[in-house]
Scaffold this motif. Sequence first.
Motif, PDB file in Angstrom:
ATOM      1  N   ASN A  65      62.515   9.783 -26.942  1.00 61.81           N
ATOM      2  CA  ASN A  65      63.850   9.172 -26.881  1.00 61.81           C
ATOM      3  C   ASN A  65      63.800   7.758 -26.314  1.00 61.81           C
ATOM      4  O   ASN A  65      64.651   7.363 -25.518  1.00 61.81           O
ATOM      5  N   LEU A  66      62.810   6.967 -26.728  1.00 66.40           N
ATOM      6  CA  LEU A  66      62.688   5.596 -26.258  1.00 66.40           C
ATOM      7  C   LEU A  66      63.571   4.686 -27.093  1.00 66.40           C
ATOM      8  O   LEU A  66      63.796   4.935 -28.275  1.00 66.40           O
ATOM      9  N   GLN A  67      64.079   3.657 -26.455  1.00 61.45           N
ATOM     10  CA  GLN A  67      64.957   2.698 -27.108  1.00 61.45           C
ATOM     11  C   GLN A  67      64.323   1.314 -27.069  1.00 61.45           C
ATOM     12  O   GLN A  67      63.508   1.027 -26.192  1.00 61.45           O
ATOM     13  N   PRO A  68      64.677   0.435 -28.009  1.00 63.13           N
ATOM     14  CA  PRO A  68      64.166  -0.936 -27.964  1.00 63.13           C
ATOM     15  C   PRO A  68      64.471  -1.577 -26.606  1.00 63.13           C
ATOM     16  O   PRO A  68      65.571  -1.438 -26.081  1.00 63.13           O
ATOM     17  N   GLY A  69      63.483  -2.203 -26.036  1.00 58.58           N
ATOM     18  CA  GLY A  69      63.646  -2.843 -24.730  1.00 58.58           C
ATOM     19  C   GLY A  69      63.160  -2.002 -23.562  1.00 58.58           C
ATOM     20  O   GLY A  69      63.067  -2.504 -22.434  1.00 58.58           O
ATOM     21  N   ASP A  70      62.866  -0.714 -23.770  1.00 61.17           N
ATOM     22  CA  ASP A  70      62.320   0.114 -22.695  1.00 61.17           C
ATOM     23  C   ASP A  70      61.001  -0.491 -22.234  1.00 61.17           C
ATOM     24  O   ASP A  70      60.198  -0.946 -23.038  1.00 61.17           O
ATOM     25  N   GLU A  71      60.784  -0.507 -20.923  1.00 60.60           N
ATOM     26  CA  GLU A  71      59.587  -1.127 -20.364  1.00 60.60           C
ATOM     27  C   GLU A  71      58.689  -0.090 -19.713  1.00 60.60           C
ATOM     28  O   GLU A  71      59.144   0.935 -19.224  1.00 60.60           O
ATOM     29  N   PHE A  72      57.366  -0.408 -19.690  1.00 65.19           N
ATOM     30  CA  PHE A  72      56.368   0.486 -19.140  1.00 65.19           C
ATOM     31  C   PHE A  72      55.421  -0.283 -18.237  1.00 65.19           C
ATOM     32  O   PHE A  72      55.179  -1.464 -18.439  1.00 65.19           O
ATOM     33  N   VAL A  73      54.868   0.418 -17.257  1.00 66.89           N
ATOM     34  CA  VAL A  73      53.763  -0.082 -16.456  1.00 66.89           C
ATOM     35  C   VAL A  73      52.505   0.565 -17.025  1.00 66.89           C
ATOM     36  O   VAL A  73      52.476   1.777 -17.246  1.00 66.89           O
ATOM     37  N   ILE A  74      51.477  -0.232 -17.304  1.00 67.98           N
ATOM     38  CA  ILE A  74      50.238   0.268 -17.886  1.00 67.98           C
ATOM     39  C   ILE A  74      49.209   0.434 -16.781  1.00 67.98           C
ATOM     40  O   ILE A  74      48.944  -0.497 -16.024  1.00 67.98           O
ATOM     41  N   THR A  75      48.634   1.627 -16.679  1.00 67.45           N
ATOM     42  CA  THR A  75      47.574   1.913 -15.714  1.00 67.45           C
ATOM     43  C   THR A  75      46.330   2.313 -16.501  1.00 67.45           C
ATOM     44  O   THR A  75      46.391   3.191 -17.361  1.00 67.45           O
ATOM     45  N   LEU A  76      45.212   1.648 -16.220  1.00 74.24           N
ATOM     46  CA  LEU A  76      43.965   1.935 -16.923  1.00 74.24           C
ATOM     47  C   LEU A  76      43.077   2.832 -16.080  1.00 74.24           C
ATOM     48  O   LEU A  76      42.870   2.570 -14.897  1.00 74.24           O
ATOM     49  N   GLY A  77      42.544   3.888 -16.680  1.00 73.31           N
ATOM     50  CA  GLY A  77      41.580   4.769 -16.045  1.00 73.31           C
ATOM     51  C   GLY A  77      40.255   4.652 -16.756  1.00 73.31           C
ATOM     52  O   GLY A  77      40.085   3.838 -17.662  1.00 73.31           O
ATOM     53  N   LYS A  78      39.287   5.485 -16.352  1.00 74.19           N
ATOM     54  CA  LYS A  78      37.977   5.444 -17.013  1.00 74.19           C
ATOM     55  C   LYS A  78      38.071   5.832 -18.475  1.00 74.19           C
ATOM     56  O   LYS A  78      37.448   5.225 -19.330  1.00 74.19           O
ATOM     57  N   LYS A  79      38.837   6.883 -18.776  1.00 74.89           N
ATOM     58  CA  LYS A  79      38.920   7.376 -20.152  1.00 74.89           C
ATOM     59  C   LYS A  79      40.353   7.557 -20.623  1.00 74.89           C
ATOM     60  O   LYS A  79      40.618   8.325 -21.539  1.00 74.89           O
ATOM     61  N   HIS A  80      41.285   6.868 -20.010  1.00 78.18           N
ATOM     62  CA  HIS A  80      42.670   7.030 -20.430  1.00 78.18           C
ATOM     63  C   HIS A  80      43.471   5.760 -20.154  1.00 78.18           C
ATOM     64  O   HIS A  80      43.055   4.911 -19.375  1.00 78.18           O
ATOM     65  N   ILE A  81      44.578   5.666 -20.833  1.00 83.88           N
ATOM     66  CA  ILE A  81      45.582   4.640 -20.584  1.00 83.88           C
ATOM     67  C   ILE A  81      46.867   5.395 -20.287  1.00 83.88           C
ATOM     68  O   ILE A  81      47.299   6.240 -21.069  1.00 83.88           O
ATOM     69  N   ARG A  82      47.487   5.112 -19.170  1.00 80.94           N
ATOM     70  CA  ARG A  82      48.722   5.805 -18.790  1.00 80.94           C
ATOM     71  C   ARG A  82      49.872   4.813 -18.861  1.00 80.94           C
ATOM     72  O   ARG A  82      49.773   3.696 -18.358  1.00 80.94           O
ATOM     73  N   LEU A  83      50.931   5.243 -19.500  1.00 82.49           N
ATOM     74  CA  LEU A  83      52.148   4.455 -19.583  1.00 82.49           C
ATOM     75  C   LEU A  83      53.202   5.132 -18.720  1.00 82.49           C
ATOM     76  O   LEU A  83      53.514   6.301 -18.922  1.00 82.49           O
ATOM     77  N   LYS A  84      53.741   4.392 -17.759  1.00 81.96           N
ATOM     78  CA  LYS A  84      54.800   4.931 -16.904  1.00 81.96           C
ATOM     79  C   LYS A  84      56.047   4.108 -17.162  1.00 81.96           C
ATOM     80  O   LYS A  84      56.055   2.895 -16.970  1.00 81.96           O
ATOM     81  N   GLN A  85      57.082   4.775 -17.640  1.00 76.74           N
ATOM     82  CA  GLN A  85      58.304   4.077 -18.011  1.00 76.74           C
ATOM     83  C   GLN A  85      58.982   3.517 -16.770  1.00 76.74           C
ATOM     84  O   GLN A  85      59.160   4.212 -15.775  1.00 76.74           O
TER      85      GLN A  85
END
Length: 85
Positions: A53-73
């Motif tokens: 249910n994401l809408q245009p303009g929703d923002e995320f913080v990107i966190t990089l791990g060893k084997k993953h990328i995490r998006l936190k809204q």
Amino acid sequence: MMKFLNALIDAEGIQLDSSPSLNGHGGRSASYRISVQSNGNLLIGSAYTKQMNLQPGDEFVITLGKKHIRLKQVDTEDESVEATA
């Protein structure tokens, strides 16, 4: 020859009929896998954004791990939505 080819197609599990998906629309279903594009970008398709249910303009913080990328809204409320790629 056609019977042989049809039997081969059936044995491989290939469907040639274009039946609509469960939601009544055509198109591909979400595979939960993406590839890096030639320009280095990762494209998250609309199937995933609709599911969350994401809408245009929703923002995320990107966190990089060893084997993953995490998006936190980033949300104005205390609640947050997380997605791991």
